[in-house]
Write a protein that holds these residues in place. Structure first.
Motif, PDB file in Angstrom:
ATOM      1  N   LEU A 102      16.637 -37.748 -16.204  1.00 51.47           N
ATOM      2  CA  LEU A 102      16.751 -36.626 -15.285  1.00 51.47           C
ATOM      3  C   LEU A 102      18.051 -36.750 -14.512  1.00 51.47           C
ATOM      4  CD1 LEU A 102      13.072 -36.881 -14.030  1.00 51.47           C
ATOM      5  CD2 LEU A 102      13.993 -35.126 -15.567  1.00 51.47           C
ATOM      6  N   ALA A 131      19.960 -35.369 -11.119  1.00 52.07           N
ATOM      7  CA  ALA A 131      19.889 -34.604  -9.863  1.00 52.07           C
ATOM      8  C   ALA A 131      21.321 -34.367  -9.409  1.00 52.07           C
ATOM      9  CB  ALA A 131      19.048 -35.372  -8.856  1.00 52.07           C
ATOM     10  N   GLY A 132      21.833 -35.169  -8.456  1.00 53.02           N
ATOM     11  CA  GLY A 132      23.230 -35.021  -8.042  1.00 53.02           C
ATOM     12  C   GLY A 132      24.183 -35.646  -9.056  1.00 53.02           C
ATOM     13  N   GLY A 133      23.690 -36.599  -9.822  1.00 51.26           N
ATOM     14  CA  GLY A 133      24.509 -37.253 -10.849  1.00 51.26           C
ATOM     15  C   GLY A 133      25.444 -38.332 -10.321  1.00 51.26           C
ATOM     16  N   THR A 134      25.377 -38.642  -9.026  1.00 49.51           N
ATOM     17  CA  THR A 134      26.353 -39.593  -8.459  1.00 49.51           C
ATOM     18  C   THR A 134      26.078 -41.035  -8.880  1.00 49.51           C
ATOM     19  OG1 THR A 134      25.072 -39.868  -6.422  1.00 49.51           O
ATOM     20  CG2 THR A 134      26.753 -38.135  -6.425  1.00 49.51           C
ATOM     21  N   LEU A 141      23.862 -41.583 -11.985  1.00 48.35           N
ATOM     22  CA  LEU A 141      23.659 -41.529 -13.435  1.00 48.35           C
ATOM     23  C   LEU A 141      24.965 -41.310 -14.208  1.00 48.35           C
ATOM     24  CD1 LEU A 141      21.809 -41.518 -15.882  1.00 48.35           C
ATOM     25  CD2 LEU A 141      21.318 -39.116 -15.469  1.00 48.35           C
ATOM     26  N   THR A 191      20.915 -36.659  -3.930  1.00 46.15           N
ATOM     27  CA  THR A 191      19.626 -36.151  -3.438  1.00 46.15           C
ATOM     28  C   THR A 191      18.735 -37.310  -2.974  1.00 46.15           C
ATOM     29  OG1 THR A 191      18.628 -36.369  -5.620  1.00 46.15           O
ATOM     30  CG2 THR A 191      19.721 -34.256  -5.121  1.00 46.15           C
ATOM     31  N   ASN A 240      18.221 -40.925  -4.792  1.00 46.17           N
ATOM     32  CA  ASN A 240      18.401 -42.156  -4.018  1.00 46.17           C
ATOM     33  C   ASN A 240      17.212 -43.093  -4.179  1.00 46.17           C
ATOM     34  OD1 ASN A 240      18.493 -43.501  -0.880  1.00 46.17           O
ATOM     35  ND2 ASN A 240      20.336 -43.490  -2.097  1.00 46.17           N
ATOM     36  N   ASP A 293      19.436 -46.984   0.200  1.00 51.63           N
ATOM     37  CA  ASP A 293      19.280 -47.041   1.655  1.00 51.63           C
ATOM     38  C   ASP A 293      17.984 -46.394   2.128  1.00 51.63           C
ATOM     39  OD1 ASP A 293      21.582 -48.353   2.926  1.00 51.63           O
ATOM     40  OD2 ASP A 293      22.768 -46.830   1.915  1.00 51.63           O
ATOM     41  N   LEU A 334       9.819 -37.129 -10.135  1.00 55.19           N
ATOM     42  CA  LEU A 334       9.511 -37.276  -8.710  1.00 55.19           C
ATOM     43  C   LEU A 334       9.834 -35.921  -8.072  1.00 55.19           C
ATOM     44  CD1 LEU A 334      10.663 -40.332  -6.591  1.00 55.19           C
ATOM     45  CD2 LEU A 334      10.312 -38.067  -5.629  1.00 55.19           C
ATOM     46  N   ASP A 378      29.821 -47.950   1.523  1.00 51.50           N
ATOM     47  CA  ASP A 378      29.522 -49.055   0.620  1.00 51.50           C
ATOM     48  C   ASP A 378      28.011 -49.187   0.470  1.00 51.50           C
ATOM     49  OD1 ASP A 378      31.004 -50.727  -1.028  1.00 51.50           O
ATOM     50  OD2 ASP A 378      32.117 -51.542   0.673  1.00 51.50           O
TER      51      ASP A 378
HETATM   52  C1  FAD Z   1      31.077 -44.905  -4.621  1.00 54.55           C
HETATM   53  C2  FAD Z   1      29.583 -44.814  -4.458  1.00 54.55           C
HETATM   54  C3  FAD Z   1      28.997 -45.321  -3.306  1.00 54.55           C
HETATM   55  C4  FAD Z   1      27.605 -45.262  -3.158  1.00 54.55           C
HETATM   56  N1  FAD Z   1      27.046 -45.771  -2.007  1.00 54.55           N
HETATM   57  C5  FAD Z   1      25.701 -45.749  -1.849  1.00 54.55           C
HETATM   58  C6  FAD Z   1      25.108 -46.292  -0.678  1.00 54.55           C
HETATM   59  O1  FAD Z   1      25.778 -46.769   0.233  1.00 54.55           O
HETATM   60  N2  FAD Z   1      23.759 -46.275  -0.581  1.00 54.55           N
HETATM   61  C7  FAD Z   1      22.969 -45.745  -1.555  1.00 54.55           C
HETATM   62  O2  FAD Z   1      21.727 -45.755  -1.396  1.00 54.55           O
HETATM   63  N3  FAD Z   1      23.494 -45.184  -2.667  1.00 54.55           N
HETATM   64  C8  FAD Z   1      24.848 -45.171  -2.832  1.00 54.55           C
HETATM   65  N4  FAD Z   1      25.418 -44.612  -3.957  1.00 54.55           N
HETATM   66  C9  FAD Z   1      24.549 -44.127  -5.060  1.00 54.55           C
HETATM   67  C10 FAD Z   1      24.237 -42.630  -5.057  1.00 54.55           C
HETATM   68  O3  FAD Z   1      25.353 -41.859  -4.693  1.00 54.55           O
HETATM   69  C11 FAD Z   1      23.070 -42.287  -4.140  1.00 54.55           C
HETATM   70  O4  FAD Z   1      22.040 -43.236  -4.279  1.00 54.55           O
HETATM   71  C12 FAD Z   1      22.509 -40.887  -4.396  1.00 54.55           C
HETATM   72  O5  FAD Z   1      21.535 -40.564  -3.427  1.00 54.55           O
HETATM   73  C13 FAD Z   1      21.869 -40.744  -5.770  1.00 54.55           C
HETATM   74  O6  FAD Z   1      21.314 -39.445  -5.854  1.00 54.55           O
HETATM   75  P1  FAD Z   1      21.679 -38.448  -7.051  1.00 54.55           P
HETATM   76  O7  FAD Z   1      20.938 -37.202  -6.781  1.00 54.55           O
HETATM   77  O8  FAD Z   1      23.147 -38.313  -7.222  1.00 54.55           O
HETATM   78  O9  FAD Z   1      21.052 -39.264  -8.252  1.00 54.55           O
HETATM   79  P2  FAD Z   1      21.331 -39.139  -9.827  1.00 54.55           P
HETATM   80  O10 FAD Z   1      22.591 -39.866 -10.169  1.00 54.55           O
HETATM   81  O11 FAD Z   1      21.219 -37.739 -10.300  1.00 54.55           O
HETATM   82  O12 FAD Z   1      20.077 -39.965 -10.362  1.00 54.55           O
HETATM   83  C14 FAD Z   1      19.891 -41.299 -10.031  1.00 54.55           C
HETATM   84  C15 FAD Z   1      18.699 -41.839 -10.813  1.00 54.55           C
HETATM   85  O13 FAD Z   1      17.507 -41.217 -10.375  1.00 54.55           O
HETATM   86  C16 FAD Z   1      16.881 -40.514 -11.452  1.00 54.55           C
HETATM   87  N5  FAD Z   1      16.354 -39.291 -10.843  1.00 54.55           N
HETATM   88  C17 FAD Z   1      17.048 -38.384 -10.112  1.00 54.55           C
HETATM   89  N6  FAD Z   1      16.220 -37.432  -9.641  1.00 54.55           N
HETATM   90  C18 FAD Z   1      14.993 -37.746 -10.083  1.00 54.55           C
HETATM   91  C19 FAD Z   1      13.692 -37.147  -9.935  1.00 54.55           C
HETATM   92  N7  FAD Z   1      13.519 -36.040  -9.219  1.00 54.55           N
HETATM   93  N8  FAD Z   1      12.637 -37.749 -10.533  1.00 54.55           N
HETATM   94  C20 FAD Z   1      12.785 -38.893 -11.245  1.00 54.55           C
HETATM   95  N9  FAD Z   1      13.973 -39.492 -11.424  1.00 54.55           N
HETATM   96  C21 FAD Z   1      15.058 -38.933 -10.844  1.00 54.55           C
HETATM   97  C22 FAD Z   1      17.973 -40.285 -12.479  1.00 54.55           C
HETATM   98  O14 FAD Z   1      17.449 -40.153 -13.797  1.00 54.55           O
HETATM   99  C23 FAD Z   1      18.787 -41.551 -12.309  1.00 54.55           C
HETATM  100  O15 FAD Z   1      18.192 -42.614 -12.985  1.00 54.55           O
HETATM  101  C24 FAD Z   1      26.806 -44.642  -4.151  1.00 54.55           C
HETATM  102  C25 FAD Z   1      27.419 -44.116  -5.298  1.00 54.55           C
HETATM  103  C26 FAD Z   1      28.784 -44.199  -5.457  1.00 54.55           C
HETATM  104  C27 FAD Z   1      29.414 -43.605  -6.683  1.00 54.55           C
END
Ligand code: FAD
Ligand code: SF4
Length: 347
Positions: free
Chosen positions: A31, A33-36, A38, A118, A122, A169, A214, A239
């Motif tokens: 899945l 979401a924001g992709g940050t 994955l 998202t 997270n 976090d 989720l 960080d």
């Molecule tokens: C430079 C950098 C710094 C970062 N610093 C931090 C930090 O300080 N603290 C921190 O906590 N994170 C950090 N992150 C990680 C990330 O940016 C965050 O955790 C963010 O909230 C991930 O959310 P997303 O929606 O982008 O997740 P995605 O990348 O879209 O998904 C993350 C994971 O969750 C799964 N997923 C997403 N949505 C669902 C759903 N609804 N149901 C089931 N599975 C799902 C995906 O398949 C994947 O495995 C950082 C990333 C980078 C690149």
């Protein structure tokens, strides 16, 4: 330049549609979401799903009902998994009534990443490790490791399991708030405590089944509760946590603790609850002596390994420090100067 591998992309409009597609081949599908998390992982070939299901077109995942900040007694809140961290950080009611969750969300990554990232992503964030968060070529040069494509764990070569670090976090904070998550699949749905969403295993770190989505996070009513989140990281601007402590407590009129939950983050493959610390505090006022004893009990549950930033022994010692600051803040001390010192690494 690192390129994404080829994959098939699905863009459902409803959770039901997403669940049906996910049920097709859950082992080969992920899945987005924001992709940050994955997408960088896919570029480094740490995760290589054949199919991606994009969740951003599902409007119901971005809903927040009643707001975490509801002051009405007995009313909790439901936050859609697709709600961005920026939306949470901009919610002044959340900041006033659930400061711990606000502090945790506000300290994730950078403003740009929080705008895409998202709450659901997270919570499901991949675990991290110095030997894993590297390019494919780097990992190939060491013959990979157990978490992806290899056989052994370079952090502890005799370990039967991966020891990668839970680096979310919001996960420790939501566990301290006794929050629940809703998981939906094509065959039904269930709700479980955030505490039960995690396993202490760097590879199988979620109890979520591969066919489950989720969909929302349910935060209990915060009336009468105080909460706080403390995070140690190298750069104050952004960080991942290398140690964090989340705490939530309720007090009687005399300042005695009625209930408390303390959780250490980034010191194992899952957020670690500290029941002994909680038992030491319930029924007592937060004196300096009690705080010192409880902070030591949180220190005892932390099992950091040498696979992230900073020196291992110092990281573990910082658990005691952060637990002390968290408890003092819950007591009502003004900890703003210490927060600034931590953010600027003036330790
Ligand atoms: C430079 C950098 C710094 C970062 N610093 C931090 C930090 O300080 N603290 C921190 O906590 N994170 C950090 N992150 C990680 C990330 O940016 C965050 O955790 C963010 O909230 C991930 O959310 P997303 O929606 O982008 O997740 P995605 O990348 O879209 O998904 C993350 C994971 O969750 C799964 N997923 C997403 N949505 C669902 C759903 N609804 N149901 C089931 N599975 C799902 C995906 O398949 C994947 O495995 C950082 C990333 C980078 C690149
Ligand atoms: S803890 Fe071991 S198995 Fe897990 S990612 Fe690190 S080196 Fe690999």
């Amino acid at each position: 330049m690192m390129r994404l591998p080829r994959f098939r992309y699905r863009a459902p409009r409803t959770v039901a549609e997403a669940a049906l597609w996910l049920a097709d081949a859950p082992g080969d599908t992920m899945l987005l979401a924001g992709g940050t998390d994955l997408l960088p992982n896919m570029k480094r070939r740490q995760q290589t799903p054949k199919t991606i299901i994009g969740l951003r077109g599902i409007e119901e995942l971005s809903r927040m009902t009643s707001g975490v900040g509801s002051r009405e007694s007995g009313v909790g809140s439901r936050i859609g998994a697709g709600v961005t961290l920026t939306t949470l950080v901009r919610d002044e009611r959340l900041r006033a009534t659930c400061p711990g969750l606000w502090q945790a969300a506000a300290q994730v990554a950078t403003p740009h990443l929080r705008s895409m990232g998202t709450l659901g992503g997270n919570l499901c964030l991949d675990t991290r490790c110095t030997y894993y968060d590297q390019t494919h070529e780097w990992r190939k040069a060491i013959d990979f490791c157990m978490k992806k494509d290899g056989e052994i764990c370079w952090v502890a070569t005799s370990s039967p399991r991966c020891l990668a670090v839970s680096s979310s976090d919001t996960a420790p904070m939501l566990q301290a708030l006794d929050a629940r998550v809703r998981l939906v699949s094509a065959s039904g749905e269930r709700e479980l405590l955030v505490a039960d969403l995690y396993e202490n295993d760097g590879m199988q770190y979620l109890t979520r089944r591969p066919d489950e989505i989720l969909t929302e996070i349910v935060v209990p009513d915060q009336t009468g509760w105080r909460s706080t989140y403390w995070k140690l990281r190298r750069r104050g601007s952004f960080d991942f946590p290398v140690v964090s402590v989340a705490a939530a407590a309720r007090f009687d009129g005399e300042g005695r603790v009625l209930a408390i939950r303390m959780v250490a983050g980034a010191v194992a493959s899952r957020p670690m609850g500290a029941p002994l610390a909680e038992a030491l505090l319930v029924g007592e006022p937060l004196t300096d002596e009690r705080i010192a004893a409880a902070a030591h009990a949180v220190y005892a549950v932390a099992k950091p390994m040498d696979n992230t930033d900073f020196e291992l022994v110092w990281r573990k010692k910082m658990v005691t420090a952060l637990a002390t600051y968290a408890l003092k803040e819950l007591r009502g001390d003004d900890m703003s100067a210490m927060r600034t010192r931590i953010a600027r690494q003036l330790l």
